[in-house]
Design a protein around this motif. Sequence first.
Motif, PDB file in Angstrom:
ATOM      1  N   PHE A 234       0.852  -1.190   0.000  1.00  0.00           N
ATOM      2  CA  PHE A 234       0.000   0.000   0.000  1.00  0.00           C
ATOM      3  C   PHE A 234       0.886   1.238   0.000  1.00  0.00           C
ATOM      4  O   PHE A 234       1.665   1.460   0.925  1.00  0.00           O
ATOM      5  CB  PHE A 234      -0.897  -0.012   1.233  1.00  0.00           C
ATOM      6  CG  PHE A 234      -2.029   0.955   1.172  1.00  0.00           C
ATOM      7  CD1 PHE A 234      -3.068   0.775   0.271  1.00  0.00           C
ATOM      8  CD2 PHE A 234      -2.080   2.048   2.030  1.00  0.00           C
ATOM      9  CE1 PHE A 234      -4.142   1.662   0.221  1.00  0.00           C
ATOM     10  CE2 PHE A 234      -3.137   2.940   1.989  1.00  0.00           C
ATOM     11  CZ  PHE A 234      -4.168   2.746   1.081  1.00  0.00           C
ATOM     12  N   LYS A 235       0.773   2.042  -1.044  1.00  0.00           N
ATOM     13  CA  LYS A 235       1.592   3.251  -1.153  1.00  0.00           C
ATOM     14  C   LYS A 235       0.779   4.358  -1.802  1.00  0.00           C
ATOM     15  O   LYS A 235       0.124   4.135  -2.827  1.00  0.00           O
ATOM     16  CB  LYS A 235       2.861   2.988  -1.967  1.00  0.00           C
ATOM     17  CG  LYS A 235       3.830   4.183  -1.990  1.00  0.00           C
ATOM     18  CD  LYS A 235       5.095   3.861  -2.754  1.00  0.00           C
ATOM     19  CE  LYS A 235       6.146   4.970  -2.573  1.00  0.00           C
ATOM     20  NZ  LYS A 235       5.684   6.269  -3.061  1.00  0.00           N
ATOM     21  N   ASP A 236       0.855   5.549  -1.191  1.00  0.00           N
ATOM     22  CA  ASP A 236       0.175   6.727  -1.728  1.00  0.00           C
ATOM     23  C   ASP A 236      -1.303   6.468  -1.993  1.00  0.00           C
ATOM     24  O   ASP A 236      -1.858   6.869  -3.023  1.00  0.00           O
ATOM     25  CB  ASP A 236       0.867   7.205  -3.008  1.00  0.00           C
ATOM     26  CG  ASP A 236       2.312   7.622  -2.772  1.00  0.00           C
ATOM     27  OD1 ASP A 236       2.607   8.078  -1.650  1.00  0.00           O
ATOM     28  OD2 ASP A 236       3.136   7.462  -3.694  1.00  0.00           O
ATOM     29  N   GLY A 237      -1.937   5.751  -1.055  1.00  0.00           N
ATOM     30  CA  GLY A 237      -3.380   5.559  -1.127  1.00  0.00           C
ATOM     31  C   GLY A 237      -3.863   4.478  -2.056  1.00  0.00           C
ATOM     32  O   GLY A 237      -5.073   4.351  -2.294  1.00  0.00           O
ATOM     33  N   GLU A 238      -2.956   3.661  -2.605  1.00  0.00           N
ATOM     34  CA  GLU A 238      -3.407   2.587  -3.482  1.00  0.00           C
ATOM     35  C   GLU A 238      -2.537   1.344  -3.319  1.00  0.00           C
ATOM     36  O   GLU A 238      -1.395   1.411  -2.849  1.00  0.00           O
ATOM     37  CB  GLU A 238      -3.387   3.036  -4.946  1.00  0.00           C
ATOM     38  CG  GLU A 238      -2.004   3.341  -5.494  1.00  0.00           C
ATOM     39  CD  GLU A 238      -2.027   3.691  -6.979  1.00  0.00           C
ATOM     40  OE1 GLU A 238      -3.105   3.615  -7.601  1.00  0.00           O
ATOM     41  OE2 GLU A 238      -0.958   4.020  -7.514  1.00  0.00           O
ATOM     42  N   TRP A 239      -3.108   0.220  -3.722  1.00  0.00           N
ATOM     43  CA  TRP A 239      -2.372  -1.039  -3.686  1.00  0.00           C
ATOM     44  C   TRP A 239      -1.606  -1.235  -4.984  1.00  0.00           C
ATOM     45  O   TRP A 239      -2.142  -0.994  -6.073  1.00  0.00           O
ATOM     46  CB  TRP A 239      -3.335  -2.212  -3.487  1.00  0.00           C
ATOM     47  CG  TRP A 239      -3.911  -2.270  -2.106  1.00  0.00           C
ATOM     48  CD1 TRP A 239      -5.161  -1.881  -1.724  1.00  0.00           C
ATOM     49  CD2 TRP A 239      -3.239  -2.705  -0.925  1.00  0.00           C
ATOM     50  NE1 TRP A 239      -5.315  -2.049  -0.368  1.00  0.00           N
ATOM     51  CE2 TRP A 239      -4.158  -2.565   0.147  1.00  0.00           C
ATOM     52  CE3 TRP A 239      -1.966  -3.209  -0.660  1.00  0.00           C
ATOM     53  CZ2 TRP A 239      -3.829  -2.906   1.461  1.00  0.00           C
ATOM     54  CZ3 TRP A 239      -1.642  -3.548   0.645  1.00  0.00           C
ATOM     55  CH2 TRP A 239      -2.558  -3.393   1.693  1.00  0.00           C
ATOM     56  N   ILE A 240      -0.338  -1.637  -4.846  1.00  0.00           N
ATOM     57  CA  ILE A 240       0.473  -1.938  -6.028  1.00  0.00           C
ATOM     58  C   ILE A 240       1.067  -3.333  -5.868  1.00  0.00           C
ATOM     59  O   ILE A 240       1.386  -3.776  -4.768  1.00  0.00           O
ATOM     60  CB  ILE A 240       1.600  -0.899  -6.246  1.00  0.00           C
ATOM     61  CG1 ILE A 240       2.453  -0.735  -4.987  1.00  0.00           C
ATOM     62  CG2 ILE A 240       1.006   0.443  -6.665  1.00  0.00           C
ATOM     63  CD1 ILE A 240       3.621   0.221  -5.163  1.00  0.00           C
ATOM     64  N   GLY A 241       1.164  -4.050  -6.970  1.00  0.00           N
ATOM     65  CA  GLY A 241       1.651  -5.420  -6.938  1.00  0.00           C
ATOM     66  C   GLY A 241       3.169  -5.477  -7.002  1.00  0.00           C
ATOM     67  O   GLY A 241       3.809  -4.690  -7.705  1.00  0.00           O
ATOM     68  N   VAL A 242       3.744  -6.424  -6.254  1.00  0.00           N
ATOM     69  CA  VAL A 242       5.193  -6.628  -6.262  1.00  0.00           C
ATOM     70  C   VAL A 242       5.495  -7.806  -7.195  1.00  0.00           C
ATOM     71  O   VAL A 242       5.198  -8.955  -6.875  1.00  0.00           O
ATOM     72  CB  VAL A 242       5.727  -6.916  -4.847  1.00  0.00           C
ATOM     73  CG1 VAL A 242       7.247  -7.092  -4.880  1.00  0.00           C
ATOM     74  CG2 VAL A 242       5.350  -5.783  -3.897  1.00  0.00           C
ATOM     75  N   GLU A 243       6.056  -7.488  -8.319  1.00  0.00           N
ATOM     76  CA  GLU A 243       6.330  -8.502  -9.337  1.00  0.00           C
ATOM     77  C   GLU A 243       7.371  -9.500  -8.844  1.00  0.00           C
ATOM     78  O   GLU A 243       8.432  -9.111  -8.359  1.00  0.00           O
ATOM     79  CB  GLU A 243       6.852  -7.827 -10.613  1.00  0.00           C
ATOM     80  CG  GLU A 243       6.953  -8.738 -11.813  1.00  0.00           C
ATOM     81  CD  GLU A 243       5.608  -9.044 -12.422  1.00  0.00           C
ATOM     82  OE1 GLU A 243       5.454 -10.148 -12.965  1.00  0.00           O
ATOM     83  OE2 GLU A 243       4.704  -8.193 -12.352  1.00  0.00           O
ATOM     84  N   PRO A 244       7.096 -10.818  -8.937  1.00  0.00           N
ATOM     85  CA  PRO A 244       8.126 -11.800  -8.563  1.00  0.00           C
ATOM     86  C   PRO A 244       9.286 -11.748  -9.551  1.00  0.00           C
ATOM     87  O   PRO A 244       9.089 -11.820 -10.769  1.00  0.00           O
ATOM     88  CB  PRO A 244       7.394 -13.148  -8.663  1.00  0.00           C
ATOM     89  CG  PRO A 244       5.933 -12.816  -8.673  1.00  0.00           C
ATOM     90  CD  PRO A 244       5.831 -11.469  -9.318  1.00  0.00           C
ATOM     91  N   LEU A 245      10.490 -11.590  -9.044  1.00  0.00           N
ATOM     92  CA  LEU A 245      11.694 -11.579  -9.871  1.00  0.00           C
ATOM     93  C   LEU A 245      12.462 -12.866  -9.638  1.00  0.00           C
ATOM     94  O   LEU A 245      12.523 -13.382  -8.518  1.00  0.00           O
ATOM     95  CB  LEU A 245      12.580 -10.384  -9.531  1.00  0.00           C
ATOM     96  CG  LEU A 245      11.980  -8.999  -9.715  1.00  0.00           C
ATOM     97  CD1 LEU A 245      12.988  -7.933  -9.308  1.00  0.00           C
ATOM     98  CD2 LEU A 245      11.520  -8.790 -11.148  1.00  0.00           C
ATOM     99  N   HIS A 246      13.070 -13.381 -10.683  1.00  0.00           N
ATOM    100  CA  HIS A 246      13.802 -14.644 -10.569  1.00  0.00           C
ATOM    101  C   HIS A 246      14.936 -14.536  -9.555  1.00  0.00           C
ATOM    102  O   HIS A 246      15.766 -13.620  -9.635  1.00  0.00           O
ATOM    103  CB  HIS A 246      14.363 -15.041 -11.940  1.00  0.00           C
ATOM    104  CG  HIS A 246      15.173 -16.301 -11.900  1.00  0.00           C
ATOM    105  ND1 HIS A 246      14.605 -17.539 -11.687  1.00  0.00           N
ATOM    106  CD2 HIS A 246      16.521 -16.513 -12.016  1.00  0.00           C
ATOM    107  CE1 HIS A 246      15.554 -18.460 -11.682  1.00  0.00           C
ATOM    108  NE2 HIS A 246      16.721 -17.859 -11.872  1.00  0.00           N
TER     109      HIS A 246
END
Length: 340
Positions: A234-246
């Motif tokens: 949760f950042k700046d009032g919205e949810w953002i996805g954390v992309e899985p990196l190899h």
Amino acid sequence: MEKLVSSWFSNKTLPQSYIFPPEARPGNHVIPRCNTIPVVDLSKALAHDRIVIVQQILKASQEFGFFQVVNHGVPENLVTDTMNVFKEFFELPAEDKAGIYSEDLKRPCRLYTSSSNYDHENVHLWRDNLRHPCHPLEDCIKIWPQKPTRYREIVATYSIEAKKLGLRILELLSEGLGLGSGFFGDKLSESLLLSVNHYPPCPDPSLTLGVSRHCDPNLLTILHQGDVYGLQVFKDGEWIGVEPLHNAFVVNIGHQLQIISNNKLKSAEHRAVTNSRVARTTVAFFINPSDDCVIEPDKSLIDTDESPAYKPFQFKEFLLNYSSLMGNPEKCLEPFELHA
């Protein structure tokens, strides 16, 4: 054992007890997978770029409370073996997991479902969890699962590497904050807790959560989220996805680092969503202070024009309060705050 989601989820509709209230549901809208969450190449910290890497980590910890690390030194084959062992564990027959399953909150090594307190929660999480301490290793390993047969050997090796990585990141943060070398050693990082989340495929991911919105109560978290997406910040009032990196690890700042830094570092709210296609397994190591360690803002980090934001307390006090509030991110810091 019959409460475990992995025991009954197949071909079932989502039970009412797993449906979150409308304001807490992830919904059907697409959450953007953010490419701006910092990715830090730790190999550069060994060379002339160390100052640059220290500043990258410090900035990420101030702005996001989250970052990913690559080229971290943990062997890729060890990470792969460890993830496979945990997947094998959750696929074991029920009789092989029965001895580990427990609803006793005080049991140090246990398999359970949803949150730590299933019978007293309003809505259940769509996850099963395996949790046990990893330090001191020679004592803890005796209570770990004995199946799969290679569990103890591989997880022991992995826990040592994860602790080394966590201490290395803490040392870089210490440099960035202007604290002395080894500041986060000894009691501040004495405890190491393993938490493995297993999220089976979910009938309706829009209505439930694998882990609800929270901040981590510890010092630092080292997470391997595998190759299946599900982590959101949760950042700046919205949810953002954390992309899985190899072969990357997600690092997030815990409440204790926020307190010690007098709010210069940020403990970020995050959650885990589910999916309808495949199971997702994640492995987190929580680096904790010892129970009797006194936590307070470090005096050197309190500017001349400001006051300490928190009063001194023992870490065990914080954990008791955190547990009683079920990790509520709006309230769990309040009892320890000092108001000018």
